[in-house]
Design an enzyme around this catalytic site. Structure first.
Site, PDB file in Angstrom:
ATOM      1  N   HIS A  57      -2.392   9.757   0.555  1.00 57.03           N
ATOM      2  CA  HIS A  57      -2.027  10.012  -0.789  1.00 57.03           C
ATOM      3  C   HIS A  57      -2.626   8.916  -1.697  1.00 57.03           C
ATOM      4  CE1 HIS A  57      -0.047  10.834  -4.397  1.00 57.03           C
ATOM      5  NE2 HIS A  57       0.894   9.650  -4.500  1.00 57.03           N
TER       6      HIS A  57
ATOM      7  N   ASN B   9      -3.553   7.980  -9.541  1.00 54.46           N
ATOM      8  CA  ASN B   9      -2.494   8.909  -8.717  1.00 54.46           C
ATOM      9  C   ASN B   9      -2.330  10.109  -9.390  1.00 54.46           C
ATOM     10  OD1 ASN B   9      -0.470   9.738  -7.721  1.00 54.46           O
ATOM     11  ND2 ASN B   9       0.872   8.060  -7.762  1.00 54.46           N
TER      12      ASN B   9
ATOM     13  N   CYS C 137       5.200  13.843  -5.404  1.00 55.01           N
ATOM     14  CA  CYS C 137       3.901  13.663  -4.679  1.00 55.01           C
ATOM     15  C   CYS C 137       3.638  14.378  -3.332  1.00 55.01           C
ATOM     16  CB  CYS C 137       3.368  12.169  -4.377  1.00 55.01           C
ATOM     17  SG  CYS C 137       3.381  11.114  -5.685  1.00 55.01           S
TER      18      CYS C 137
HETATM   19  N1  ACO Z   1      -2.187  -4.881 -16.756  1.00 57.01           N
HETATM   20  C1  ACO Z   1      -1.761  -6.423 -16.570  1.00 57.01           C
HETATM   21  N2  ACO Z   1      -0.742  -6.579 -16.301  1.00 57.01           N
HETATM   22  C2  ACO Z   1       0.161  -6.154 -15.593  1.00 57.01           C
HETATM   23  C3  ACO Z   1      -0.027  -4.589 -15.759  1.00 57.01           C
HETATM   24  C4  ACO Z   1      -1.232  -4.019 -16.346  1.00 57.01           C
HETATM   25  N3  ACO Z   1      -1.635  -2.772 -16.175  1.00 57.01           N
HETATM   26  N4  ACO Z   1       1.143  -4.148 -15.201  1.00 57.01           N
HETATM   27  C5  ACO Z   1       1.996  -5.163 -14.908  1.00 57.01           C
HETATM   28  N5  ACO Z   1       1.469  -6.014 -14.962  1.00 57.01           N
HETATM   29  C6  ACO Z   1       1.813  -7.523 -15.034  1.00 57.01           C
HETATM   30  C7  ACO Z   1       3.481  -7.437 -15.198  1.00 57.01           C
HETATM   31  O1  ACO Z   1       3.976  -7.531 -16.485  1.00 57.01           O
HETATM   32  C8  ACO Z   1       3.737  -8.870 -14.335  1.00 57.01           C
HETATM   33  O2  ACO Z   1       3.534  -9.961 -15.067  1.00 57.01           O
HETATM   34  P1  ACO Z   1       4.670 -11.336 -15.174  1.00 57.01           P
HETATM   35  O3  ACO Z   1       4.429 -11.866 -13.653  1.00 57.01           O
HETATM   36  O4  ACO Z   1       4.159 -11.988 -16.154  1.00 57.01           O
HETATM   37  O5  ACO Z   1       5.978 -10.695 -15.147  1.00 57.01           O
HETATM   38  C9  ACO Z   1       2.434  -8.847 -13.255  1.00 57.01           C
HETATM   39  O6  ACO Z   1       1.354  -8.175 -13.592  1.00 57.01           O
HETATM   40  C10 ACO Z   1       2.881  -8.682 -12.072  1.00 57.01           C
HETATM   41  O7  ACO Z   1       3.716  -7.262 -11.984  1.00 57.01           O
HETATM   42  P2  ACO Z   1       3.999  -6.613 -10.683  1.00 57.01           P
HETATM   43  O8  ACO Z   1       4.683  -5.030 -11.307  1.00 57.01           O
HETATM   44  O9  ACO Z   1       4.890  -7.383  -9.817  1.00 57.01           O
HETATM   45  O10 ACO Z   1       2.708  -6.084 -10.101  1.00 57.01           O
HETATM   46  P3  ACO Z   1       2.490  -5.608  -8.548  1.00 57.01           P
HETATM   47  O11 ACO Z   1       1.493  -6.631  -7.951  1.00 57.01           O
HETATM   48  O12 ACO Z   1       3.538  -5.117  -7.926  1.00 57.01           O
HETATM   49  O13 ACO Z   1       1.583  -4.341  -8.779  1.00 57.01           O
HETATM   50  C11 ACO Z   1       1.736  -2.162  -9.027  1.00 57.01           C
HETATM   51  C12 ACO Z   1       1.808  -3.350  -9.817  1.00 57.01           C
HETATM   52  C13 ACO Z   1       0.172  -1.890  -8.934  1.00 57.01           C
HETATM   53  C14 ACO Z   1       2.375  -0.841  -9.810  1.00 57.01           C
HETATM   54  C15 ACO Z   1       2.333  -1.918  -7.595  1.00 57.01           C
HETATM   55  O14 ACO Z   1       3.534  -2.355  -7.333  1.00 57.01           O
HETATM   56  C16 ACO Z   1       2.268  -0.573  -6.936  1.00 57.01           C
HETATM   57  O15 ACO Z   1       1.207  -0.480  -6.630  1.00 57.01           O
HETATM   58  N6  ACO Z   1       3.409   0.028  -6.573  1.00 57.01           N
HETATM   59  C17 ACO Z   1       3.303   1.217  -6.010  1.00 57.01           C
HETATM   60  C18 ACO Z   1       3.192   2.261  -7.119  1.00 57.01           C
HETATM   61  C19 ACO Z   1       2.561   3.459  -6.349  1.00 57.01           C
HETATM   62  O16 ACO Z   1       1.942   3.761  -5.561  1.00 57.01           O
HETATM   63  N7  ACO Z   1       3.368   4.395  -6.774  1.00 57.01           N
HETATM   64  C20 ACO Z   1       3.024   5.747  -6.466  1.00 57.01           C
HETATM   65  C21 ACO Z   1       3.825   6.370  -5.222  1.00 57.01           C
HETATM   66  S1  ACO Z   1       4.645   7.320  -5.330  1.00 57.01           S
HETATM   67  C22 ACO Z   1       3.954   8.504  -6.772  1.00 57.01           C
HETATM   68  O17 ACO Z   1       2.991   8.529  -6.375  1.00 57.01           O
HETATM   69  C23 ACO Z   1       4.526   8.836  -7.845  1.00 57.01           C
END
Ligand code: ACO
Length: 329
Positions: free
Chosen positions: A256, A286, A116
């Site tokens: 970002h 993203n 990124c």
């Molecule tokens: N739809 C529905 N449910 C989902 C989805 C989805 N798309 N994805 C995950 N879940 C579920 C999971 O299975 C989990 O269920 P469980 O509790 O039954 O196991 C629950 O939702 C929570 O999942 P988490 O992964 O813990 O959710 P979190 O609140 O951490 O959100 C997310 C996930 C949005 C990816 C978050 O962690 C995030 O934004 N992280 C940073 C990602 C990022 O910004 N990356 C880019 C920066 S680097 C770059 O740009 C390459």
């Protein structure tokens, strides 16, 4: 305040494929909902390149716009520096295809891999070329076709990413405009938290549950989230203090565009009003290296960036890599 920039952004452009993929469309592909995606990420839609549309096509269109905006002819471009992790082919560099597509026959062209952070790392390289006196017209591009390395069966990642390209033409500074300070860092100890092993690794990679990582984007979302907030926070502070300005002096922050919750937390901690923060993640998702230059070009074209605007851009991504820059437009 620092007032002697060496390089400035003289023109910008951006390009995305025509096709959008909405959260409603995703509901038909994986078990997810518009409600979940909106609440956790702020994303409503992303652009997806159809078969036959390449990174270099999007990049070339963005580059042409940046050249036109700056009033520079393709043959006067000295270098094309393209940040991407999803180039057209393994080699040659996608920048070489862009060179051919726009007719920049006199340029040196190459890609950089900083996930990124590729665009801001590229701006820093351009700044160095200008400072050394080697080149005068440098095209810096950030471009991705991430839809091609996403696992469309993994709901935790496939809802996050989109395709697109953004470009800037960098020239020697005029009238005090330009890059006032820069910050770049990486931490390879955390490479495993956000990676794509690809097909030709010569080694198998496993996650913390000992499951094999397939050749798609692999991300430990929560770890990435925490560190993105912390590292971009440090980067923003650093570029402001090295230029001798405070957050009150800044007209616009362009973070970002990965996740609205990351953005809100980052600026909430600093008590910086969201009115000063550019957000378009809802429409693009993203786009990795393309995220900052797409937002910057949009902001210039819709009037959020004007002559004299003081703007901080900051990014975080795979590597981990992170960076910021403070620019007077
Ligand atoms: N739809 C529905 N449910 C989902 C989805 C989805 N798309 N994805 C995950 N879940 C579920 C999971 O299975 C989990 O269920 P469980 O509790 O039954 O196991 C629950 O939702 C929570 O999942 P988490 O992964 O813990 O959710 P979190 O609140 O951490 O959100 C997310 C996930 C949005 C990816 C978050 O962690 C995030 O934004 N992280 C940073 C990602 C990022 O910004 N990356 C880019 C920066 S680097 C770059 O740009 C390459």
């Amino acid at each position: 305040m620092k007032t002697n920039p060496v390089a400035m952004i003289a023109g910008t452009g951006h390009s995305v494929p025509e096709k959008t993929l909405t959260n409603a469309d995703l509901e038909k592909i994986v078990e997810t909902s518009d409600e979940w995606i909106t609440a956790r990420t702020g994303i409503k839609q992303r652009y997806i390149a159809p078969e036959g549309v390449l990174n270099s096509d999007l990049s070339a269109e963005a580059a042409k716009q940046a050249l036109e905006d700056a009033g520079v002819l393709p043959e006067d471009v000295d270098a094309i520096v393209l940040g991407t992790v999803t180039g057209d082919v393994n080699f040659p560099a996608t920048a070489c295809y862009v060179q051919e597509k726009i007719g920049a026959v006199n340029a040196a062209a190459y890609d950089i891999s900083a996930a990124c952070s590729g665009f801001i790392y590229g701006l820093n390289i351009a700044n160095g070329y200008i400072a050394s006196g080697q080149f005068k017209n440098i095209l810096v591009i950030g471009a991705e076709t991430l839809s091609r390395i996403v696992n469309w069966e993994d709901r935790a990642t496939c809802v996050l990413f989109g395709d697109g390209a953004g470009a800037a033409l960098v020239q020697p500074s005029k009238n005090g405009k330009g890059i006032l300070s820069t910050y770049q860092k990486s931490d390879g100890r955390l490479a495993h938290l956000l990676m794509n092993p690809g097909h030709y690794t010569g080694k198998e990679y496993f996650d913390s549950n000992k499951e094999k990582i397939e050749p798609y984007i692999h991300m430990v979302g929560r770890e990435v989230f925490k560190r993105a907030v912390r590292c971009m926070g440090e980067a923003v502070e650093d570029v402001m203090s090295s230029a001798g300005v405070s957050a009150d002096d800044i007209d616009l922050f362009i973070p970002h565009q990965a996740n609205l919750r990351i953005i809100e937390l980052l600026f909430g901690k600093k008590k910086i009003s969201m009115d000063k923060v550019y957000v378009n993640v809802d429409r693009y998702g993203n786009t990795s290296a393309a995220s900052i230059p797409i937002a910057m070009d949009e902001a210039r074209r819709n009037g959020r960036i004007k002559d004299g605007t003081l703007c901080v851009m900051t990014v975080f991504g795979g590597g981990f890599t992170w960076a910021a820059t403070l620019v007077k437009f």
